[in-house]
Each structure stands twice: as C-alpha cells, then as structure tokens.
Design an enzyme around this catalytic site. Structure first.
Site, PDB file in Angstrom:
ATOM      1  N   GLY A  61      41.656  47.861  13.473  1.00  0.00           N
ATOM      2  CA  GLY A  61      41.160  48.749  12.426  1.00  0.00           C
ATOM      3  C   GLY A  61      42.228  49.737  11.986  1.00  0.00           C
ATOM      4  N   ALA A  62      41.776  50.858  11.352  1.00  0.00           N
ATOM      5  CA  ALA A  62      42.695  51.823  10.713  1.00  0.00           C
ATOM      6  C   ALA A  62      43.638  51.030   9.797  1.00  0.00           C
ATOM      7  CB  ALA A  62      43.462  52.635  11.749  1.00  0.00           C
TER       8      ALA A  62
ATOM      9  N   HIS B  54      48.291  45.627   7.016  1.00  0.00           N
ATOM     10  CA  HIS B  54      47.183  44.707   7.310  1.00  0.00           C
ATOM     11  C   HIS B  54      46.786  43.924   6.050  1.00  0.00           C
ATOM     12  CE1 HIS B  54      46.457  47.835  10.521  1.00  0.00           C
ATOM     13  NE2 HIS B  54      46.439  46.730  11.252  1.00  0.00           N
TER      14      HIS B  54
ATOM     15  N   GLU C 105      54.872  40.949  12.343  1.00  0.00           N
ATOM     16  CA  GLU C 105      56.113  40.910  13.127  1.00  0.00           C
ATOM     17  C   GLU C 105      56.490  42.284  13.661  1.00  0.00           C
ATOM     18  OE1 GLU C 105      59.284  39.163  10.881  1.00  0.00           O
ATOM     19  OE2 GLU C 105      58.632  37.127  11.349  1.00  0.00           O
TER      20      GLU C 105
ATOM     21  N   ASP D 286      54.948  44.184  15.695  1.00  0.00           N
ATOM     22  CA  ASP D 286      54.757  44.107  17.145  1.00  0.00           C
ATOM     23  C   ASP D 286      55.327  42.765  17.604  1.00  0.00           C
ATOM     24  OD1 ASP D 286      53.280  46.625  17.540  1.00  0.00           O
ATOM     25  OD2 ASP D 286      51.844  45.683  16.207  1.00  0.00           O
TER      26      ASP D 286
ATOM     27  N   GLN E 283      54.562  41.263  21.072  1.00  0.00           N
ATOM     28  CA  GLN E 283      53.180  40.768  21.073  1.00  0.00           C
ATOM     29  C   GLN E 283      53.109  39.377  20.428  1.00  0.00           C
ATOM     30  OE1 GLN E 283      49.640  43.229  19.962  1.00  0.00           O
ATOM     31  NE2 GLN E 283      49.832  42.255  17.981  1.00  0.00           N
TER      32      GLN E 283
ATOM     33  N   LEU F 235      55.223  50.294   8.457  1.00  0.00           N
ATOM     34  CA  LEU F 235      53.821  50.728   8.394  1.00  0.00           C
ATOM     35  C   LEU F 235      53.161  50.505   9.745  1.00  0.00           C
ATOM     36  CD1 LEU F 235      52.442  49.573   4.921  1.00  0.00           C
ATOM     37  CD2 LEU F 235      53.717  51.612   5.548  1.00  0.00           C
ATOM     38  N   SER F 236      52.405  51.517  10.187  1.00  0.00           N
ATOM     39  CA  SER F 236      51.719  51.435  11.471  1.00  0.00           C
ATOM     40  C   SER F 236      50.536  52.385  11.433  1.00  0.00           C
ATOM     41  CB  SER F 236      52.671  51.863  12.599  1.00  0.00           C
ATOM     42  OG  SER F 236      51.943  52.181  13.769  1.00  0.00           O
TER      43      SER F 236
HETATM   44  O1  PAF Z   1      48.154  44.304  17.026  1.00  0.00           O
HETATM   45  C1  PAF Z   1      46.997  44.730  17.247  1.00  0.00           C
HETATM   46  O2  PAF Z   1      46.375  45.419  16.437  1.00  0.00           O
HETATM   47  C2  PAF Z   1      46.335  44.401  18.577  1.00  0.00           C
HETATM   48  O3  PAF Z   1      47.245  44.408  19.620  1.00  0.00           O
HETATM   49  C3  PAF Z   1      45.540  43.085  18.552  1.00  0.00           C
HETATM   50  C4  PAF Z   1      46.453  41.879  18.333  1.00  0.00           C
HETATM   51  C5  PAF Z   1      44.484  43.144  17.462  1.00  0.00           C
HETATM   52  C6  PAF Z   1      44.835  42.874  19.889  1.00  0.00           C
HETATM   53  O4  PAF Z   1      43.963  43.926  20.176  1.00  0.00           O
END
Ligand code: PAF
Length: 305
Positions: free
Chosen positions: A49-50, A55, A167, A169, A172, A203-204
């Site tokens: 979210g946020a 996104h 990318e 993160d 991740q 952006l974050s």
């Molecule tokens: O990148 C994120 O927002 C989170 O780490 C994810 C991939 C939704 C997992 O909670």
C-alpha cells in the site's frame, strides 16, 4: 512479450473488486472466468500500500501481461524487525483504491493480518538462504524470510501466471526469482525499472517520512549511484570510490552499505553488467537504491574491450 487487450470488466463493478478474505478473493478471480474466459491469465502486483507513481508503473506494466490484474495491499508484519516501522508504515487505503481504479486493477486483495496468518506466526515458512544474509539482510535479520514467505503465500492464494515487482528493492527481486526457480513455482517474475523524482531520488513509500532537510540530503544516494556508474569503465574499485565521495560529502546521510555485485548478487564480474547498490539512513529513515553499471567498458559500448 505480446500485449493483450484489456478485457471487459464484470458489469457490476466500476473500480476494482475489493477482496478481504480467501473466499472473496477466489470468488472475485473466478468471476472473470464467468465472462467466458476460463483459464484467463492472472497477473499479480504485490504491494504494502501507500501507493505512488512507482506502483502505478508496476500496474501499467502488469496490465498488458494478462487478462485479470490483481493488486495485493498488505503490510506484512513478518518482514519487519523489532524497532522497525511496522506501526508507523504509511497506510492510505482509500487513495490506494483510487489509484488502482485509475490503473485498471480488477481485484484488490487487502487481507487483515489474521487472514494471512490465522495461527499467528506460521510454523512453516520459506528459508531464503545465504543471499538473504548480505546487504539489507545483514542489517535487517529475518527481513527476507518474511518477504519470501508472504510472497509464496500470495502466489498460493492468487495463483498468478505473472508477478511484477520493482527493481528498487533489487535484493528482494533477486530472492523472489531464486525462490520461484528453486521451488519450481509456476509463475513468471518480471522486474520493472525504478521510477525517480526529477532530481534522481527513487520513489518509495518511505520518502513520506523525510523532513524537507532530509529530503534534500536523500538525493545523495542517487547522485552517488550516478557518479559510480560514470566511473564504470575504470572498474569496480573506481565505481565505489566515486560513489563514496558523493556520500561522504553529505553529512545528512549515514551509509549502511555501498557495494558492487553481479546481477545475481555474487562477486562482481571484472567486465560487463553489474549492480551498484546502496542503503543509508537519512534521519531515522532507511532508504535503498541501486543501478546497473557497466564495468570496464564505455557506457555506449555493448561488449567488453
Ligand atoms: O516490496 C514490497 O512492498 C513488499 O516487500 C512485498 C513484496 C509486497 C512483500 O510484502
């Protein structure tokens, strides 16, 4: 990849269908089969979210990859350590829903913690292995175990054909790709390039924590990455030196790590594509960023000298 035309929506919905439980989620996804498209390709964009323009870029990228677009909104307690920002993590569900509607999301899955973890902390979880102990994993023990576990659960719940991640993160993204490969999960993982403010800041959702002065200082992260990538032709050490100089000149930034690694996060290759990654604290906010760098070759060249 071929883009697929966006299908008609169920007649009863304007914005996305909001699913709060597993039953609602499956009913919502199945409603697309009832439009006469059994076996429609489902694309998942997992989020906490946020939602912001970064996104939105993931959703736009995802929209063309299948017929049913699902966005999940879940602030996953499992990936926050003690003393981290779980409680104050920004939550803006109404605005998130509007952004999802504007970007043609079909289903928003927004479960409560009890829906995702009905028995509390899961007894069986995904072990992310050694790649989770370096970089961010070294500063945030347990973080990536929480990430891959919730992503595995979301894959199990939604059953996506394609899943889209940013990318920004990068570690991740690499770990999720590893999980999918090592555990033979039938989903294609796509990474989308980081979206930046005009001055370079990635952006974050956590940028919302920054004061005006911290926001100014935070630009040092992307400036360091840019300086580092310009030094690429001179090799990994020169990249690091150039990036360090930029960070050192900004007293408002406390460096956590600055590293050059291969695209898989192994040791960097002597030449060719590598990744320059940074994490730092700006005030109390921890920010991460990364870029691709070309080592030992001019940026315009495609092959090593
Ligand atoms: O990148 C994120 O927002 C989170 O780490 C994810 C991939 C939704 C997992 O909670």
């Amino acid at each position: 990849m071929t883009s697929l035309a966006r299908p008609p929506r169920p007649a009863t919905t304007d914005g996305p269908v909001v699913a709060r439980t597993r039953v609602e989620l499956h009913r919502a996804i199945r409603s697309f089969d009832s439009l006469g498209r059994p076996g429609a390709r489902t694309v998942l964009v997992p989020t906490m979210g946020a939602l912001h323009a970064g996104h939105a870029a993931l959703l736009d990228h995802a929209r063309g990859r299948g017929e049913v677009l699902v966005a999940s909104i879940f602030v996953n307690p499992l990936q926050f350590g003690p003393g981290e920002d779980l409680e104050r993590y920004p939550r803006s569900f109404d605005e998130d829903l509007q952004l999802c509607a504007r970007h043609h999301v079909d289903v928003v899955f927004a479960p409560a913690v009890e829906v995702m973890y009905p028995d509390g902390r899961p007894k069986v979880s995904v072990h992310p292995g050694p790649l989770a102990e370096i970089l961010d994993g070294a500063s945030r023990p347990g973080h990536f175990g929480g990430v891959v576990t919730v992503v595995a659960k979301l894959f199990g719940l939604v059953g996506p054909h394609v899943a889209v991640f940013g990318e920004k993160d990068y570690q991740q993204l690499v770990l999720i790709r590893r999980m999918v490969a090592d555990l033979c999960m039938p989903v294609a993982v796509l990474g989308v390039e980081t979206l930046r403010e005009p001055d370079g800041l990635a952006l974050s959702s956590r940028n919302a924590y920054l004061s005006v002065e911290e926001r100014r200082a935070a630009v040092a992260l992307s400036a360091a990455l840019r300086a580092g990538s310009l030094a690429g032709p001179a090799g990994a050490e020169a990249v690091l030196a150039a990036a360090h100089d930029v960070i050192a000149a900004e007293p408002g930034v406390a460096l956590d790590y600055l590293e050059v690694r291969s695209g898989d996060l192994d040791a960097p290759p002597p030449r060719g594509a590598a990744r320059l990654l940074v994490a730092a604290r700006v005030g109390t906010t921890r920010l991460v960023d990364n870029v691709q760098v070309q080592l030992g070759m001019r940026a315009s060249e495609g092959t090593p000298p």
